[in-house]
Scaffold this motif. Structure first.
Motif, short mmCIF file in Angstrom:
data_model
loop_
_atom_site.label_atom_id
_atom_site.label_comp_id
_atom_site.label_asym_id
_atom_site.label_seq_id
_atom_site.Cartn_x
_atom_site.Cartn_y
_atom_site.Cartn_z
N TYR A 153 -3.12 -1.53 1.62
CA TYR A 153 -3.44 -0.54 2.54
C TYR A 153 -2.20 -0.10 3.31
O TYR A 153 -1.71 1.02 3.62
CB TYR A 153 -4.49 -0.78 3.30
N ALA A 154 -1.68 -1.27 3.97
CA ALA A 154 -0.57 -0.85 5.05
C ALA A 154 0.72 -0.31 4.26
O ALA A 154 1.62 0.34 4.97
CB ALA A 154 -0.08 -2.34 5.42
N GLU A 155 0.95 -0.50 3.14
CA GLU A 155 1.97 -0.03 2.37
C GLU A 155 1.94 1.62 2.62
O GLU A 155 2.97 2.46 2.44
CB GLU A 155 2.10 -0.02 0.97
N GLY A 160 -3.30 5.05 4.12
CA GLY A 160 -4.06 3.72 3.57
C GLY A 160 -5.14 3.39 4.44
O GLY A 160 -6.16 3.02 4.19
N MET A 161 -4.93 3.65 5.99
CA MET A 161 -5.97 3.20 6.95
C MET A 161 -7.04 4.05 6.71
O MET A 161 -8.37 3.55 6.93
CB MET A 161 -5.21 3.46 8.45
N LEU A 162 -6.83 5.46 6.54
CA LEU A 162 -7.85 6.38 6.11
C LEU A 162 -8.71 6.10 4.92
O LEU A 162 -9.98 6.05 5.10
CB LEU A 162 -7.52 7.82 6.19
N THR A 163 -8.22 5.54 4.01
CA THR A 163 -8.68 5.06 2.60
C THR A 163 -9.68 3.90 3.09
O THR A 163 -10.76 4.01 2.56
CB THR A 163 -7.56 5.09 1.68
N LEU A 164 -9.17 3.08 3.74
CA LEU A 164 -9.88 1.71 4.14
C LEU A 164 -11.20 2.00 4.81
O LEU A 164 -12.09 1.44 4.45
CB LEU A 164 -9.05 0.80 4.89
N PRO A 239 -11.00 -2.34 11.08
CA PRO A 239 -11.32 -1.06 10.61
C PRO A 239 -12.59 -1.09 9.53
O PRO A 239 -13.39 -0.14 9.56
CB PRO A 239 -10.23 -0.37 9.66
N THR A 240 -12.92 -2.09 9.01
CA THR A 240 -14.01 -2.03 8.10
C THR A 240 -15.24 -2.32 8.86
O THR A 240 -16.40 -1.49 8.47
CB THR A 240 -13.78 -3.50 7.09
#
Length: 294
Positions: A153-155, A160-164, A239-240
């Protein structure tokens, strides 16, 4: 009939939420430790099935056994109390306060983590022969899961944060549905079937569950996964947890409460008033004024 109608179901959900908030510290911790342990050993089972058979769908089909067992035994998950406790507060149940809800969430988070971490350590021992050998195929798979769901995700940065976060929201939309459906039937078979469906879906879709991740990521670190504790906290667990909270309330708790909970009562009162007014009007019209002959 064993089926519980939605109006009665919501009252059962509210009752459950109130009882969770009022539960003692000792009982809350014991039930959440066991809930975390039972769910995460099922996650280890599902990964083992997926790796040994090469059929991820089979692992997803079998993963719900852990969720079903823990809810049949009355144990607790953070993703479940995210929905149950706020509904009891919205319903203004005596003794249910925001402070009590936060206390419950904190204790369940702690207990779930203790249970999940214990299973992570025990499974690490199993897949490495007591840390005497390199991880077997299952251990390697768990380590790679941790890498993909943190640095992966960090990449992608903000995307990536939004997807998580969205994966976490969708996860608890399903898991909270499973929690509620545990009360939709009065017999064990009905409960099992109802709970099975949404839990299978979330696991196969790869959504982010904060409690399952309490097992996968410590396991990955123990088994040589290429990520850090801060990667785990920032690019997954925190975030989860927030996404699970939003998903459970937004897609499960609030819709059920708004359409089947207490807000329905004023509508019924207004309807009954209209009916009484109509009846009075009819009765009045039937009473003709007396007339006198000439």
């Amino acid at each position: 009939m064993s089926y519980v109608k939605p109006t009665d179901l919501v009252q059962s959900v509210i009752d459950a939420g109130a009882s969770k908030v009022m539960l003692s510290t000792r009982d809350t911790l014991i039930r959440s430790i066991m809930g975390g342990a039972m769910l995460t050993i099922a996650a280890a089972f599902a990964v083992t099935v997926s790796v040994t058979t090469g059929v991820p769908l089979l692992g997803a089909l079998l993963f719900p056994v852990g969720f079903i067992m823990l809810y049949l035994l009355g144990y607790d998950l953070l993703t479940g109390v995210f929905v149950l406790a706020p509904l009891a507060w919205l319903d203004r149940r005596p003794g249910v306060t925001l402070g009590g809800i936060l206390r419950n969430w904190g204790l369940v988070f702690l207990g779930n983590f203790i249970g999940a971490f214990a299973i992570a350590v025990l499974m690490a021992i199993v897949v490495t022969n007591g840390f005497a050998t390199a991880p077997n195929a299952v251990g390697e798979a768990i380590g790679h899961i941790g890498e993909g769901r943190t640095v992966g995700y960090a990449e992608h940065g903000a995307a990536g944060m939004l997807t998580l976060f969205v994966r976490a929201v969708l996860c608890n939309a399903m898991v909270a549905t499973g929690v509620v459906l545990a009360m939709v039937s009065k017999d064990v078979i009905g409960k099992i079937v109802a709970m099975w469906m949404p839990i299978m879906l979330f696991f196969f879709m790869g959504f982010e569950h904060s409690i399952v991740n309490m097992f996968l990521f410590p396991s990955g670190l123990l088994l040589g996964g290429d990520f850090t504790i801060m990667d785990y906290l920032i690019w997954n667990e925190i975030p989860t947890v927030l996404g699970n909270l939003v998903g459970g309330l937004l897609f499960v708790g609030l819709p059920l409460y708004l359409t089947y909970g207490r807000p329905a009562a004023p509508r019924r009162v207004r309807a009954s008033k209209r009916e009484r007014n109509a009846a009075v009007a009819v009765a009045t019209s039937d009473r003709e004024p007396a007339t006198t002959g000439v």
